[in-house]
Design a protein around this motif. Structure first.
Motif, PDB file in Angstrom:
ATOM      1  N   UNK A   2     -36.804 -28.617   8.830  1.00  0.00           N
ATOM      2  CA  UNK A   2     -37.061 -28.375  10.249  1.00  0.00           C
ATOM      3  C   UNK A   2     -35.946 -27.652  10.979  1.00  0.00           C
ATOM      4  N   UNK A   3     -35.225 -26.790  10.280  1.00  0.00           N
ATOM      5  CA  UNK A   3     -34.048 -26.152  10.875  1.00  0.00           C
ATOM      6  C   UNK A   3     -34.371 -25.377  12.142  1.00  0.00           C
ATOM      7  N   UNK A   4     -35.400 -24.554  12.117  1.00  0.00           N
ATOM      8  CA  UNK A   4     -35.733 -23.763  13.304  1.00  0.00           C
ATOM      9  C   UNK A   4     -36.150 -24.662  14.459  1.00  0.00           C
ATOM     10  N   UNK A   9     -34.313 -26.870  19.980  1.00  0.00           N
ATOM     11  CA  UNK A   9     -34.474 -27.960  20.943  1.00  0.00           C
ATOM     12  C   UNK A   9     -33.812 -27.672  22.284  1.00  0.00           C
ATOM     13  N   UNK A  10     -32.592 -27.190  22.266  1.00  0.00           N
ATOM     14  CA  UNK A  10     -31.888 -26.937  23.532  1.00  0.00           C
ATOM     15  C   UNK A  10     -32.568 -25.818  24.315  1.00  0.00           C
ATOM     16  N   UNK A  11     -33.116 -24.845  23.620  1.00  0.00           N
ATOM     17  CA  UNK A  11     -33.840 -23.773  24.306  1.00  0.00           C
ATOM     18  C   UNK A  11     -35.080 -24.328  24.993  1.00  0.00           C
ATOM     19  N   UNK A  12     -35.823 -25.163  24.294  1.00  0.00           N
ATOM     20  CA  UNK A  12     -37.009 -25.784  24.901  1.00  0.00           C
ATOM     21  C   UNK A  12     -36.621 -26.542  26.168  1.00  0.00           C
ATOM     22  N   UNK A  13     -35.547 -27.306  26.086  1.00  0.00           N
ATOM     23  CA  UNK A  13     -35.093 -28.103  27.230  1.00  0.00           C
ATOM     24  C   UNK A  13     -34.700 -27.204  28.403  1.00  0.00           C
ATOM     25  N   UNK A  14     -33.878 -26.201  28.105  1.00  0.00           N
ATOM     26  CA  UNK A  14     -33.366 -25.322  29.164  1.00  0.00           C
ATOM     27  C   UNK A  14     -34.468 -24.503  29.828  1.00  0.00           C
ATOM     28  N   UNK A  15     -35.516 -24.188  29.085  1.00  0.00           N
ATOM     29  CA  UNK A  15     -36.638 -23.426  29.648  1.00  0.00           C
ATOM     30  C   UNK A  15     -37.655 -24.327  30.351  1.00  0.00           C
ATOM     31  N   UNK A  16     -37.356 -25.614  30.403  1.00  0.00           N
ATOM     32  CA  UNK A  16     -38.256 -26.536  31.075  1.00  0.00           C
ATOM     33  C   UNK A  16     -39.512 -26.863  30.282  1.00  0.00           C
ATOM     34  N   UNK A  17     -39.478 -26.588  28.999  1.00  0.00           N
ATOM     35  CA  UNK A  17     -40.641 -26.852  28.148  1.00  0.00           C
ATOM     36  C   UNK A  17     -40.548 -28.275  27.595  1.00  0.00           C
ATOM     37  N   UNK A  18     -40.592 -29.236  28.512  1.00  0.00           N
ATOM     38  CA  UNK A  18     -40.351 -30.635  28.152  1.00  0.00           C
ATOM     39  C   UNK A  18     -41.445 -31.202  27.242  1.00  0.00           C
ATOM     40  N   UNK A  19     -42.680 -30.825  27.454  1.00  0.00           N
ATOM     41  CA  UNK A  19     -43.752 -31.330  26.601  1.00  0.00           C
ATOM     42  C   UNK A  19     -43.521 -30.920  25.145  1.00  0.00           C
ATOM     43  N   UNK A  20     -43.148 -29.671  24.941  1.00  0.00           N
ATOM     44  CA  UNK A  20     -42.863 -29.180  23.596  1.00  0.00           C
ATOM     45  C   UNK A  20     -41.601 -29.834  23.031  1.00  0.00           C
ATOM     46  N   UNK A  53     -27.749 -28.663  16.701  1.00  0.00           N
ATOM     47  CA  UNK A  53     -29.009 -28.805  17.427  1.00  0.00           C
ATOM     48  C   UNK A  53     -29.316 -30.248  17.788  1.00  0.00           C
ATOM     49  N   UNK A  54     -29.072 -31.160  16.856  1.00  0.00           N
ATOM     50  CA  UNK A  54     -29.309 -32.577  17.125  1.00  0.00           C
ATOM     51  C   UNK A  54     -28.362 -33.108  18.199  1.00  0.00           C
ATOM     52  N   UNK A  55     -27.092 -32.718  18.115  1.00  0.00           N
ATOM     53  CA  UNK A  55     -26.124 -33.187  19.112  1.00  0.00           C
ATOM     54  C   UNK A  55     -26.399 -32.597  20.490  1.00  0.00           C
ATOM     55  N   UNK A  56     -26.810 -31.336  20.537  1.00  0.00           N
ATOM     56  CA  UNK A  56     -27.182 -30.721  21.825  1.00  0.00           C
ATOM     57  C   UNK A  56     -28.381 -31.424  22.431  1.00  0.00           C
ATOM     58  N   UNK A  57     -29.378 -31.720  21.601  1.00  0.00           N
ATOM     59  CA  UNK A  57     -30.573 -32.404  22.097  1.00  0.00           C
ATOM     60  C   UNK A  57     -30.228 -33.793  22.625  1.00  0.00           C
ATOM     61  N   UNK A  58     -29.322 -34.477  21.950  1.00  0.00           N
ATOM     62  CA  UNK A  58     -28.889 -35.785  22.438  1.00  0.00           C
ATOM     63  C   UNK A  58     -28.148 -35.647  23.772  1.00  0.00           C
TER      64      UNK A  58
END
Length: 117
Positions: A2-4, A9-20, A53-58
């Motif tokens: 699941x690397x990509x 994850x941080x891009x999804x968060x920053x773009x406001x794509x919370x559902x995704x 990516x995991x640490x950014x998402x956390x």
């Protein structure tokens, strides 16, 4: 692995794509198991893309599942530092009992661009 997905994850968060973002979190929670990754992975790429990516998402969400998965991955990556010199091997196997090594084109050396960044 699941690397990509993890790297995005941080891009999804920053773009406001919370559902995704939360859908990706659910996949990570339910399916991401580093013990199932067979074969070697690049220590450098896995560190910057998966662990980062995991640490950014956390950091962004505060969801502990990301921290738990990052801790698991970090522990598995640590074996790459178990070299004679302490300079990490370039490749490691993440499954339990996996080994770390350098690939055939640089069996006795580290790649400066990987360990220097």
């Amino acid at each position: 692995m699941g690397t990509t997905l993890v790297d995005s994850l941080s891009t999804l968060w920053m773009l406001g794509m919370k559902e995704e973002f939360w859908e990706a979190r659910d996949w990570i929670r339910d399916n991401l198991d580093f013990d199932n990754v067979k074969g070697g992975v690049s220590v450098f790429e896995t560190t910057i893309r998966n662990l980062g990516g995991l640490l950014s998402a956390y950091d962004l969400s505060g969801d502990k599942i990301f921290l738990e998965k990052a801790d698991d991955l970090g522990t598995r990556l640590m074996r790459s530092f178990e070299s004679r010199t302490g300079i990490p091997y370039g490749t490691t196997e993440l499954f339990d009992g996996g080994r770390s090594y350098n690939t055939g084109w640089h069996p006795n050396e580290a790649v400066l661009s990987e360990i220097g960044t």
